[in-house]
Scaffold this active site. Structure first.
Site, PDB file in Angstrom:
ATOM      1  N   GLY A 168       0.824  -1.203   0.000  1.00  7.32           N
ATOM      2  CA  GLY A 168       0.000   0.000   0.000  1.00  7.32           C
ATOM      3  C   GLY A 168       0.857   1.253   0.000  1.00  7.32           C
ATOM      4  CG  ASN A 196       6.956  -8.025   8.159  1.00  6.60           C
ATOM      5  OD1 ASN A 196       8.131  -7.718   8.226  1.00  6.60           O
ATOM      6  ND2 ASN A 196       6.163  -8.020   9.213  1.00  6.60           N
ATOM      7  CB  THR A 245       5.579  -1.281   7.584  1.00  2.51           C
ATOM      8  OG1 THR A 245       4.530  -1.342   8.538  1.00  2.51           O
ATOM      9  CG2 THR A 245       6.916  -1.343   8.308  1.00  2.51           C
ATOM     10  CG  ASP A 258       0.607  -0.684  10.387  1.00  2.00           C
ATOM     11  OD1 ASP A 258       0.053   0.420  10.299  1.00  2.00           O
ATOM     12  OD2 ASP A 258       0.101  -1.742   9.978  1.00  2.00           O
ATOM     13  CG  MET A 267      -3.075   3.262   8.580  1.00  2.00           C
ATOM     14  SD  MET A 267      -3.627   4.944   8.752  1.00  2.00           S
ATOM     15  CE  MET A 267      -2.158   5.721   9.339  1.00  2.00           C
ATOM     16  NE  ARG A 297      -3.824  -6.718   8.169  1.00  2.00           N
ATOM     17  CZ  ARG A 297      -5.043  -7.172   7.879  1.00  2.00           C
ATOM     18  NH1 ARG A 297      -5.949  -6.342   7.407  1.00  2.00           N
ATOM     19  NH2 ARG A 297      -5.358  -8.433   8.069  1.00  2.00           N
TER      20      ARG A 297
END
Length: 507
Positions: free
Chosen positions: A159, A249, A277, A279, A322, A324
């Site tokens: 993304g 990842n 990432t 995150d 954000m 997950r």
């Protein structure tokens, strides 16, 4: 007044390749193979094992006859200011700016005295101090690729993330400084290696000069893609011998597989990853690019939610960010804003209902202060939602919307006790992902891009570049994708968040 902030799906996801599926599985081992603490030499054996695991692959592992040449990355580009220094500056002989291959960076810097210390990561029951060293990143004096023979390619997968264009720009600029003339971008992730309708994009400093001024990716992104074999076939056909892969990842799992396939075919190729990432869930690294920008941009949503909640009678604001599997954005956004009363993350279980549930605490907040702001990560509370077993193109399980669920539960709970509530829901996910990098991330992206090129020219492959204890390092890809980095509920940072919000345990 209550305002709820929730973390949404991150851009770091497991890339599923069409014919050869690659999965990043969670691994409970934090320290590699089991250690026999009864062995008096366990410490030295552990250190040797660590050094072996973190040794970074080099083209000389496969090509014994690979010959190095002096680096074309010139650090003596200053113009003499007088005849006295016409032959160069004296300091150039003492310091030339190159990194020695034997330079190392200390992975951990805290010597915990007890396993009960907050955030302690102990190898043995006595919390013995064991030095763990990783390879320092930077330009080497000797390189293993001749610039005129290099065709470098850049690909961005997964993304969007703030800073992608910054990294692309610096990779291109640094390659040109080395003397590389053939630089291309592969469009739309791994898909660009096989889709006949997608042509590679020629890149140069002129093309990338101003791309960092906007968000997104110049090259485009996508999830999934062809098989590893097809990707390497395409690389052979195109003559690519340096590949820079920006992704999370799953993308890195693909990068490692590409590296291994190139080795199996005895192709002299350098495959280097740059962790992308938002995150911040990559192991061993201080932070990943885009994270600082995400936390900063999240403040806008949190402040809007606070204003909405504060301006309404018994207002409830829900904001989705954000995250997950990792609650780093939610936690740091809560700390940064100072407007959060409850922060919920995937790593810490919680109840919505019951005497210690979130809803009971919201009722207390409304009764005592009239307003509240709650921060929840998107991956949190998935146990409350019906599982669909649906997966996206990257192989990620499609999560239910915890934001909508909590919104409905709040309405029902307060209706049941005849207390009026005004619920607002804000989802800034794609606004945050699509914005340009802030100054902090801009610096991080610049150095990561430069060091990725330095690593490739130094002959390393199957590596990724990151920042560790404020120093830039090279790490073998398998070690950083063995499992996701998570918020430690016993860490000082999470404790600081709890202190800031004043929230109780919701169990």
């Amino acid at each position: 007044w209550v305002s709820l902030v929730i973390s949404s799906p991150g851009s770091s996801s497991i890339t599923r390749l069409a014919k050869k599926k690659l999965r990043v599985s969670a691994d409970s081992r934090k320290h590699g193979p089991a250690v026999d603490f009864n062995d008096p030499d366990w410490k030295s054996k552990f250190q040797n094992d660590f050094a072996t695991r973190f040794n970074i692959p080099h083209i000389t592992d496969v090509f014994d006859d690979a010959v190095s040449i002096p680096s074309t990355f010139c650090l003596r580009m200053r113009t003499p200011v007088s005849k006295e220094f016409a032959g160069g500056y004296p300091s150039d002989e003492e310091w030339h700016g190159y990194i020695n291959n034997n330079d190392r960076v200390l992975l951990k810097v805290i010597h915990y005295s007890s396993p009960t210390s907050a955030g302690a990561e102990c190898i043995d029951p006595d919390c013995t101090w064991v030095e763990q060293w990783v390879h320092r990143a930077g330009p080497r004096e000797k390189i293993y690729f001749r610039p005129e023979e290099v065709k470098a390619a850049i690909v961005t997968c997964g993304g969007l993330c703030p800073g992608l264009n910054d990294v692309i720009r610096q990779i291109v600029i640094t390659l040109e400084i080395y003397g590389v003339k053939k630089i291309v971008g592969i469009p739309f992730g791994y898909r660009g290696f096989s889709a006949k309708e997608l042509n590679e994009m020629p890149l140069s400093r002129k093309v990338v000069q101003n791309i960092h001024l906007s968000g997104g990716s110049l090259l485009g992104v996508s999830r999934g893609g062809p098989s590893i074999s097809e990707i390497v076939d395409s690389m052979e056909e195109r003559g690519i011998n340096m590949l820079f892969i920006l992704g999370g990842n799953g993308t890195h799992a693909g990068a490692n597989a590409i590296h291994n396939e190139c080795r199996a075919r005895r192709m002299k190729v350098a495959v280097v990853g740059v962790p992308k990432t938002i995150d911040n869930d990559i192991l061993l690294m201080d932070k990943t690019f885009g994270f600082d920008t995400a936390v900063e941009e999240a403040q806008r949503a949190i402040n809007s939610a606070y204003i909405e909640a504060h301006s309404a009678y018994h207002g409830v604001g829900i904001v989705k960010l954000m995250g997950r599997s990792s609650g780093f954005i939610a936690m740091h956004a809560a700390l940064a804003s100072g407007q959060i009363d409850i922060c919920l993350i995937p790593e810490v279980p919680f109840n919505l209902h019951g005497p210690h549930g979130v809803l009971r605490h919201l009722k207390y907040l409304i009764e005592t202060k009239g307003s509240a702001v709650v921060c929840v990560a998107e991956g949190a509370g998935q146990n409350f939602l019906e599982k669909t077993n649906a997966k996206d193109a990257s192989g990620n399980v499609v999560f239910g919307d915890i934001g909508v669920h909590i919104q409905q539960e709040i309405k029902k709970a307060f209706k049941a006790i005849s207390v009026p509530v005004d619920v607002k829901f804000i989802d800034p996910t794609y606004m945050i992902r699509a914005c340009r990098a802030n100054a902090s991330d801009g610096i991080l992206c610049t150095v990561l891009g430069q060091n990725a090129v330095h690593g490739a020219f130094a002959g390393y492959s199957g590596i990724t570049v990151g920042i560790c204890n404020t120093h830039y390092v090279y790490l073998p890809i398998p070690e950083v994708i063995s499992y996701p980095r998570l918020v430690d509920p016993n860490s000082r940072m999470w404790h600081r968040c709890l202190t800031s919000t004043g929230q109780p345990d919701f169990i």
